[in-house]
Design an enzyme around this catalytic site. Structure first.
Site, mmCIF file in Angstrom:
data_model
loop_
_atom_site.group_PDB
_atom_site.id
_atom_site.type_symbol
_atom_site.label_atom_id
_atom_site.label_comp_id
_atom_site.label_asym_id
_atom_site.label_seq_id
_atom_site.Cartn_x
_atom_site.Cartn_y
_atom_site.Cartn_z
ATOM 1 N N GLY A 23 0.704 -1.233 0.051
ATOM 2 C CA GLY A 23 0.076 0.165 0.177
ATOM 3 C C GLY A 23 0.773 1.207 0.115
ATOM 4 O O GLY A 23 2.181 1.179 -0.159
ATOM 5 N N GLY A 24 0.187 2.434 0.280
ATOM 6 C CA GLY A 24 0.987 3.668 -0.063
ATOM 7 C C GLY A 24 1.942 3.906 1.377
ATOM 8 O O GLY A 24 3.101 4.345 1.252
ATOM 9 N N MET A 25 1.791 3.348 2.569
ATOM 10 C CA MET A 25 2.424 3.382 3.545
ATOM 11 C C MET A 25 3.198 2.170 3.824
ATOM 12 O O MET A 25 4.442 2.322 4.549
ATOM 13 C CB MET A 25 1.736 3.722 4.790
ATOM 14 N N ALA A 26 2.864 1.049 3.640
ATOM 15 C CA ALA A 26 3.520 -0.224 4.013
ATOM 16 C C ALA A 26 3.497 -1.272 2.999
ATOM 17 O O ALA A 26 2.475 -1.273 2.088
ATOM 18 C CB ALA A 26 3.063 -0.337 5.500
ATOM 19 N N ASP A 152 -12.790 2.209 8.143
ATOM 20 C CA ASP A 152 -12.184 1.735 6.879
ATOM 21 C C ASP A 152 -12.659 0.311 6.568
ATOM 22 O O ASP A 152 -12.240 -0.586 6.162
ATOM 23 C CB ASP A 152 -10.677 1.817 6.563
#
Length: 403
Positions: A23-26, A152
C-alpha cells in the site's frame, strides 16, 4: 512463488520473505519468528516503507495502529504479536490467518457469480460486527473508553479464515479519542463506496460510521454485487449524500434490517454493531464454522491454493541462524521493559499521564525514534527514563496469540 519464498532480510527476531501486498504506507510480507532450537512461527508482517519509517510523523502513526489494535483483544480481530523498530525498519507483526480477504472473492471481473448462502453471509457479517463492537468498546489501561472507530470497514479489511472465523484487520486509519497521531491534512480517509453521508460532509467519527459500512458489506454479500454499482466518484458522492436505500435484488426480510444499518441519518441506525448483529441473527441463524469453511473452499479455490503454495514454500526455505539477544555487560544498565506501573492519581485531579502501556519501543540507534518515545514520557521525576536501547513488544496481557 520463488520471489515470495526468497528470504529478503532479518529484522530483530523476524525473517522477512517476499511481499504479499503493498500500500501507500507499508508492504505486507510473510515472515517467520525465529527462536532457539530451530523454533519458528509463521506470521504476517506489515513493514513501513523505509523512507516513511525515517519520518517521525509516519512512524508515530504506525505505532498508533499497534497501540489501538493491541487494546482490542477479540477472536474476530486480527491480533498483534509484536512491534519492532530497528534502524530504518518499522514492523508490525500480526497473526497469520490462512484464508482470503473478502475483496479477493469479490475481485473484478469476478463478483460473486451467485450470491452466497444467506446463513454464510450472516455468519461472516456477525463475526465482523462482533469484532467491530469489541473495538468500539475498547478502553485504555485505566478503563476509560477509547471510542475507537475503524473508519475503513470494507471487504479488503475482512479476512475469512479456513477455520470458518472472519476477522477485521487494519486499524491503520482508525480514530480514537486518545490517538497520539491525528490527520493534519484535512483529507478524508477510507474507501468512498463504504462512507456514510456524514463523513463526506464533516468527516464525523462515531461508531455509526462503521455500522453503515458494515451494512453495505453485508448487503453486497447477500446480493453478490456492489451496492453502488459502477459509478464515477462524483456520481457516487451525489448518490451517498442523497441517501436512498437500495433494496436487495431478490427482496426478502433482510431489507428492513439493512435499510436501518445503511440509513443516511446516523440517528436512524443501530446504536451499536452488536445490535446490528443481533438483528441479523433474528432473521437467519449464522452458518456453523464448518459450513463457512466448505463455502470458502468451494468459492476461493485459486486464492487458497496460492496461499497454501506460498506458505509451503516459505516453511521449506532455509532460515538464518537464530541469534539470541546479547547479554548486558557487567556494570551496564540492564535493558528492560519500559512499561510503567500505573501512575498514581493526584488528589482532586486527573490521573498523572503515563507512558504508553501498549507498546514498548526498541531502538534503533535512531534519534528520531528516541524523540518520539520521549514525547510520551510522564513528567520529570515520575518515572525512570528508558534506556537508549530496548526491544519493542506489546504488553503481554493485551495480546491473544493464535494457534
Amino acid at each position: 512463488m520463488n520471489d515470495v519464498a526468497h528470504h529478503e532480510r532479518t529484522v530483530g527476531q523476524y525473517a522477512l520473505f517476499g511481499q504479499i501486498g503493498r500500500g501507500g504506507m507499508a508492504a505486507v510480507h510473510l515472515g517467520r519468528r525465529l527462536g532457539p532450537a530451530g523454533f519458528s512461527r509463521l506470521v504476517a508482517v506489515k513493514r513501513l516503507h523505509p523512507h516513511l519509517a525515517a519520518d517521525q510523523a509516519f512512524a508515530q502513526s504506525f505505532l498508533d495502529e499497534a497501540r489501538i489494535a493491541a487494546r482490542v483483544s477479540h477472536p474476530n480481530v486480527v491480533s498483534i504479536h509484536d512491534v519492532v523498530m530497528e534502524g530504518s525498519e518499522a514492523l508490525l507483526v500480526m497473526e497469520y490467518v490462512h484464508g482470503v480477504a473478502l475483496s479477493t472473492i469479490f475481485a473484478p471481473p469476478r463478483a460473486l457469480a451467485t450470491p452466497m448462502p444467506a446463513a454464510v453471509a450472516v455468519a461472516i457479517g456477525v463475526d465482523m460486527l462482533h469484532g467491530l463492537h469489541a473495538a468500539h468498546e475498547a478502553v485504555d489501561e485505566r478503563g476509560r473508553p477509547l471510542h475507537v472507530v475503524h473508519r475503513d470497514v470494507s471487504p479488503q479489511n475482512l479476512l475469512v479464515g479456513l477455520d470458518g472465523i472472519s476477522r477485521v484487520l487494519d486499524f491503520g486509519i482508525a480514530k480514537a479519542a486518545r490517538r497520539l497521531q491525528t490527520t493534519s491534512d484535512g483529507s478524508v480517509k477510507g474507501k468512498l463506496p463504504y462512507m456514510p453521508p456524514e463523513r463526506l460532509e464533516s468527516d464525523a467519527c462515531t461508531r455509526g460510521v462503521d455500522v453503515y459500512a458494515a451494512g453495505i458489506v453485508v448487503w453486497e454479500m447477500l446480493a453478490g454485487q456492489r451496492y453502488h454499482g459502477e459509478q464515477s466518484d462524483a456520481a457516487l458522492i451525489t448518490t451517498i449524500l442523497h441517501g436512498v436505500y437500495r433494496p436487495l435484488p431478490e427482496g426478502g426480510p433482510f431489507d428492513a434490517v439493512l435499510a436501518r444499518a445503511i440509513a443516511a441519518d446516523p440517528k436512524d441506525r443501530y446504536a451499536s454493531a452488536e445490535d446490528f448483529a443481533n438483528a441479523l441473527e433474528r432473521i437467519t441463524a449464522p452458518a456453523p464454522r464448518r459450513e463457512v469453511t466448505a463455502w470458502l473452499r468451494e468459492t476461493a479455490v485459486e486464492p487458497l491454493a496460492r496461499a497454501a503454495e506460498m506458505v509451503a514454500a516459505i516453511e521449506a526455505a532455509s532460515l538464518p541462524p537464530f541469534r539470541a539477544e546479547p547479554a548486558a555487560k557487567p556494570g551496564a544498565e540492564e535493558t528492560r521493559d519500559v512499561t510503567p506501573a500505573r501512575a498514581p492519581r493526584p488528589s482532586g485531579g486527573e490521573p498523572t499521564p503515563a507512558l504508553l502501556k501498549d507498546v514498548v519501543v526498541v531502538t534503533a540507534e535512531s534519534g528520531a525514534t528516541e524523540r518520539a518515545v520521549a514525547r510520551t514520557m510522564p513528567p520529570r521525576g515520575s518515572h525512570r527514563p528508558p534506556p537508549r536501547t530496548a526491544r519493542s513488544s506489546l504488553a503481554a496481557p493485551l495480546v491473544v496469540a493464535s494457534g
